[in-house]
Design a protein around this motif. Sequence first.
Motif, mmCIF file in Angstrom:
data_model
loop_
_atom_site.group_PDB
_atom_site.id
_atom_site.type_symbol
_atom_site.label_atom_id
_atom_site.label_comp_id
_atom_site.label_asym_id
_atom_site.label_seq_id
_atom_site.Cartn_x
_atom_site.Cartn_y
_atom_site.Cartn_z
ATOM 1 N N ASN A 21 0.953 -1.044 -0.024
ATOM 2 C CA ASN A 21 -0.061 0.459 -0.355
ATOM 3 C C ASN A 21 1.068 1.132 0.246
ATOM 4 O O ASN A 21 0.736 2.359 -1.236
ATOM 5 C CB ASN A 21 -0.951 0.040 1.164
ATOM 6 C CG ASN A 21 -2.413 -0.247 1.172
ATOM 7 O OD1 ASN A 21 -2.580 -0.860 -0.005
ATOM 8 N ND2 ASN A 21 -2.956 -1.113 2.109
ATOM 9 N N TRP A 182 -5.312 1.729 8.417
ATOM 10 C CA TRP A 182 -5.933 2.354 7.045
ATOM 11 C C TRP A 182 -4.647 1.581 6.072
ATOM 12 O O TRP A 182 -5.219 0.450 5.002
ATOM 13 C CB TRP A 182 -5.829 3.463 6.835
ATOM 14 C CG TRP A 182 -6.839 4.294 6.395
ATOM 15 C CD1 TRP A 182 -7.752 3.706 7.842
ATOM 16 C CD2 TRP A 182 -6.676 5.701 6.563
ATOM 17 N NE1 TRP A 182 -8.382 4.587 7.494
ATOM 18 C CE2 TRP A 182 -8.476 6.385 7.262
ATOM 19 C CE3 TRP A 182 -6.360 6.847 5.686
ATOM 20 C CZ2 TRP A 182 -8.969 7.701 6.695
ATOM 21 C CZ3 TRP A 182 -7.058 8.422 5.596
ATOM 22 C CH2 TRP A 182 -8.077 8.432 5.780
ATOM 23 N N LEU A 186 -6.944 -1.913 4.652
ATOM 24 C CA LEU A 186 -7.672 -1.364 3.784
ATOM 25 C C LEU A 186 -6.731 -1.692 2.424
ATOM 26 O O LEU A 186 -5.820 -1.259 2.370
ATOM 27 C CB LEU A 186 -7.889 -0.043 4.291
ATOM 28 C CG LEU A 186 -9.095 0.778 3.206
ATOM 29 C CD1 LEU A 186 -10.558 0.267 2.844
ATOM 30 C CD2 LEU A 186 -9.096 2.212 3.199
ATOM 31 N N MET A 191 -9.817 -0.655 -2.518
ATOM 32 C CA MET A 191 -11.237 0.478 -2.490
ATOM 33 C C MET A 191 -11.575 1.515 -3.628
ATOM 34 O O MET A 191 -12.398 1.748 -3.886
ATOM 35 C CB MET A 191 -10.632 1.199 -1.322
ATOM 36 C CG MET A 191 -11.502 2.370 -0.593
ATOM 37 S SD MET A 191 -10.556 3.543 0.483
ATOM 38 C CE MET A 191 -9.755 4.444 -0.879
ATOM 39 N N LEU A 199 -16.712 -0.282 1.192
ATOM 40 C CA LEU A 199 -14.941 0.076 1.153
ATOM 41 C C LEU A 199 -14.889 1.377 0.879
ATOM 42 O O LEU A 199 -14.442 1.629 0.068
ATOM 43 C CB LEU A 199 -15.160 -1.589 0.316
ATOM 44 C CG LEU A 199 -13.032 -1.061 0.234
ATOM 45 C CD1 LEU A 199 -12.545 -1.687 0.990
ATOM 46 C CD2 LEU A 199 -13.274 -2.262 -1.378
ATOM 47 N N ALA A 201 -12.970 5.035 3.150
ATOM 48 C CA ALA A 201 -12.234 5.723 4.466
ATOM 49 C C ALA A 201 -11.990 7.319 3.490
ATOM 50 O O ALA A 201 -11.834 6.975 2.666
ATOM 51 C CB ALA A 201 -11.191 4.816 4.893
#
Length: 375
Positions: A21, A182, A186, A191, A199, A201
Amino acid sequence: MTAALALVVAVAALTGHTLVNAVAWLRRPTAGPVEVAEAVAVLLPLRDEADRVTPCLRALLAQRGVPGLRIVVLDDGSTDGTADVVRTVAGADPRVTLLTGVAPPPGWLGKPHACWQLATRADPEPTVLAFVDADVVLSPYAVAAAVTELRAAGATLLSPYPRIVVRTAADRLVQPLLQWLWLTFLPLRAMERSRRPSLAAAGGQFLVVDRAGYLRAGGHAAVADKVLEDIELARAVKRAGGRIALADGSRLASCRMYDDWPQLRDGYTKSLWASFGHPAGAGGVLALLLLLYTAPPLLAVAALVAGAPGVAGAATLAYLAGVVGRVVSARATGGRAWPDALAHPVSVVVLGWLTVRSYHLRKRRRLTWRGRPVT
């Protein structure tokens, strides 16, 4: 030994996801000079922010690269002279409009109502709205860079998360968990691509939205009674067919969220119950976090005492994998990595306590924020 190895594999996998990520999927708007042609309205809701608003407002007045900039400030029932501070700092700058807010009607919480007043009372010309909290200080090209990234991402809503300023021990234990959660749990790219509202944030400290898409989603009126109005707004945007995106805004903005432990404690307490949903679900998530990130160092010590060096070594590896995840998250978001990451197991324990406190006070209907009831 098998259980200890399973912990190593699980924590290492999550840390790998954090790294992917942070390196591959987290958007990073440029912090350098950039200019946008469209008009932008920066919306600043204030309630008893006399001691904090000056750096924020000065940074807004110093924005570059946005020739069509408007700054709309709402004094939301302040009793500490906030409006007077705004008038002093803004002077006669024609870009600034100061509005007087009205109390939220039944069914509305204070923050969504303040934001909705700003959005509906701002000049109709701007095509982009940027919501900024009073504890956020923007770099000179922050608004222009965020709008540029919003358009480049093809998104309706962009959340460029600021660098969180930490000063106290409590800050250093709790605040980095926001970005860490996050990045660790996530799936950022999924997302952005997924149409599922669940899904989603966002962080309300600095939010940039396409005005037409914001209104199509119902704006803050669609999340009038939501404690986590930022995340719920992102979900509303998805339900209306829009796209959302997260970005590392650490080079664009900094944020000192809370001044002391009571503020931090109460700030998280008011909203953690809404983050986790049903108490049973919260219990399951917390149990998993404690198992993965707090149990390994305890297991390592117990195994050493029991004369099981193999188990102790595996548990230590699991602990270190968790520490690496915190370091990766900090490096990716402008946070402090050392030696704070070493206390990650303690951070998870504090998060668990704050969550239990949140559900307890909500059950007793004792949750408040800035003098207003939360539930």
